[in-house]
Scaffold this motif. Structure first.
Motif, PDB file in Angstrom:
ATOM      1  N   VAL A   1       0.852  -1.193   0.000  1.00 29.67           N
ATOM      2  CA  VAL A   1       0.000   0.000   0.000  1.00 29.67           C
ATOM      3  C   VAL A   1       0.889   1.244   0.000  1.00 29.67           C
ATOM      4  O   VAL A   1       1.943   1.268   0.640  1.00 29.67           O
ATOM      5  CB  VAL A   1      -0.961   0.014   1.207  1.00 29.67           C
ATOM      6  N   PRO A   2       0.488   2.281  -0.732  1.00 32.23           N
ATOM      7  CA  PRO A   2       1.324   3.474  -0.862  1.00 32.23           C
ATOM      8  C   PRO A   2       1.761   4.092   0.467  1.00 32.23           C
ATOM      9  O   PRO A   2       2.891   4.562   0.588  1.00 32.23           O
ATOM     10  CB  PRO A   2       0.435   4.446  -1.651  1.00 32.23           C
TER      11      PRO A   2
ATOM     12  N   LEU B   1      -1.736  -4.713  -2.156  1.00 30.22           N
ATOM     13  CA  LEU B   1      -2.854  -4.288  -2.990  1.00 30.22           C
ATOM     14  C   LEU B   1      -3.123  -5.338  -4.056  1.00 30.22           C
ATOM     15  O   LEU B   1      -2.212  -5.776  -4.760  1.00 30.22           O
ATOM     16  CB  LEU B   1      -2.537  -2.961  -3.682  1.00 30.22           C
ATOM     17  N   TYR B   2      -4.365  -5.748  -4.159  1.00 26.59           N
ATOM     18  CA  TYR B   2      -4.775  -6.588  -5.271  1.00 26.59           C
ATOM     19  C   TYR B   2      -4.872  -5.709  -6.510  1.00 26.59           C
ATOM     20  O   TYR B   2      -4.806  -4.470  -6.428  1.00 26.59           O
ATOM     21  CB  TYR B   2      -6.145  -7.225  -4.995  1.00 26.59           C
ATOM     22  N   HIS B   3      -5.068  -6.324  -7.659  1.00 28.21           N
ATOM     23  CA  HIS B   3      -5.145  -5.565  -8.910  1.00 28.21           C
ATOM     24  C   HIS B   3      -6.294  -4.553  -8.906  1.00 28.21           C
ATOM     25  O   HIS B   3      -6.239  -3.545  -9.579  1.00 28.21           O
ATOM     26  CB  HIS B   3      -5.275  -6.514 -10.104  1.00 28.21           C
TER      27      HIS B   3
ATOM     28  N   PHE C   1      -5.094  -6.287   1.325  1.00 31.92           N
ATOM     29  CA  PHE C   1      -4.994  -7.589   1.977  1.00 31.92           C
ATOM     30  C   PHE C   1      -3.949  -7.446   3.080  1.00 31.92           C
ATOM     31  O   PHE C   1      -2.771  -7.226   2.790  1.00 31.92           O
ATOM     32  CB  PHE C   1      -4.569  -8.652   0.952  1.00 31.92           C
ATOM     33  N   PRO C   2      -4.341  -7.536   4.363  1.00 33.33           N
ATOM     34  CA  PRO C   2      -3.379  -7.320   5.452  1.00 33.33           C
ATOM     35  C   PRO C   2      -2.321  -8.427   5.502  1.00 33.33           C
ATOM     36  O   PRO C   2      -2.641  -9.603   5.362  1.00 33.33           O
ATOM     37  CB  PRO C   2      -4.245  -7.323   6.708  1.00 33.33           C
TER      38      PRO C   2
END
Length: 181
Positions: A5-6, A34-36, A41-42
């Motif tokens: 995640v950013p 990150l999924y597409h 998703f932790p």
């Protein structure tokens, strides 16, 4: 790192660089992938440096945390419910102790009200005693908006589909909230 995640990318990149430089820093991080479709998703990342000959390579172990996070949330919910049940049992125990020492019905009922007020807000509290032989009810205590009402002499017919009739017929408690709080 493009899947991290950013908000956590810089921390992970800086951590890897510090590990390669040989700095002693924490090596376990919670973040998310990150999924597409940008769904998070932790995960937990365990980062380490593997040195082979004269070069250093980053080794990262990634574990999904969804199940652990859900289990932790379930534990928090169950603990909250357990604390609430313990408070309720404490009140019932205190009512039982008070009842064993009091001799008149009004004292018992007033003490019961005070105990219930320790676990829930009550703007109305009353007790209804049904007549064993006739479809009538008596009110030995009535509390409404901070005042006690003298209901000793009040006897009323028991309505067939009233809340009171339902409680008497089923033997189940009924909580009726007049207000949102």
């Amino acid at each position: 790192t493009r899947y991290i995640v950013p908000r956590d990318r810089n921390v992970i990149v800086e951590t890897m660089a510090a590990l390669i430089r040989g700095e002693s820093i924490p090596f376990i991080y919670e973040t998310a992938l990150l999924y597409h479709d940008n769904v998070e998703f932790p995960i937990e990342i365990i980062i380490g440096v593997v040195r082979y000959t004269d070069s250093a390579t980053i080794l990262a172990v990634v574990r999904g945390m969804s199940i652990r996070k859900q289990a932790a949330a379930n534990i928090r919910q169950l603990n909250s419910e357990l604390q609430q049940q313990a408070a309720h049992l404490t009140v019932l125990n205190q009512i039982g102790q008070a009842v064993s020492h009091l001799t008149d019905l009004q004292s018992v009922l007033r003490n019961t009200l005070v105990q219930f007020q320790t676990i829930m807000p009550l703007d109305v509290f009353f007790v209804i005693l049904p007549d064993a032989e006739k479809p009538l009810i008596n009110f030995p205590i009535m509390y409404d908006d901070g005042k006690f009402w003298d209901m000793d002499a009040v006897t009323m017919p028991l309505g067939e589909n009233s809340h009171t009739a339902i409680v008497i017929r089923t033997g189940e408690p009924l909580l009726v909230n007049r207000t949102a709080d």
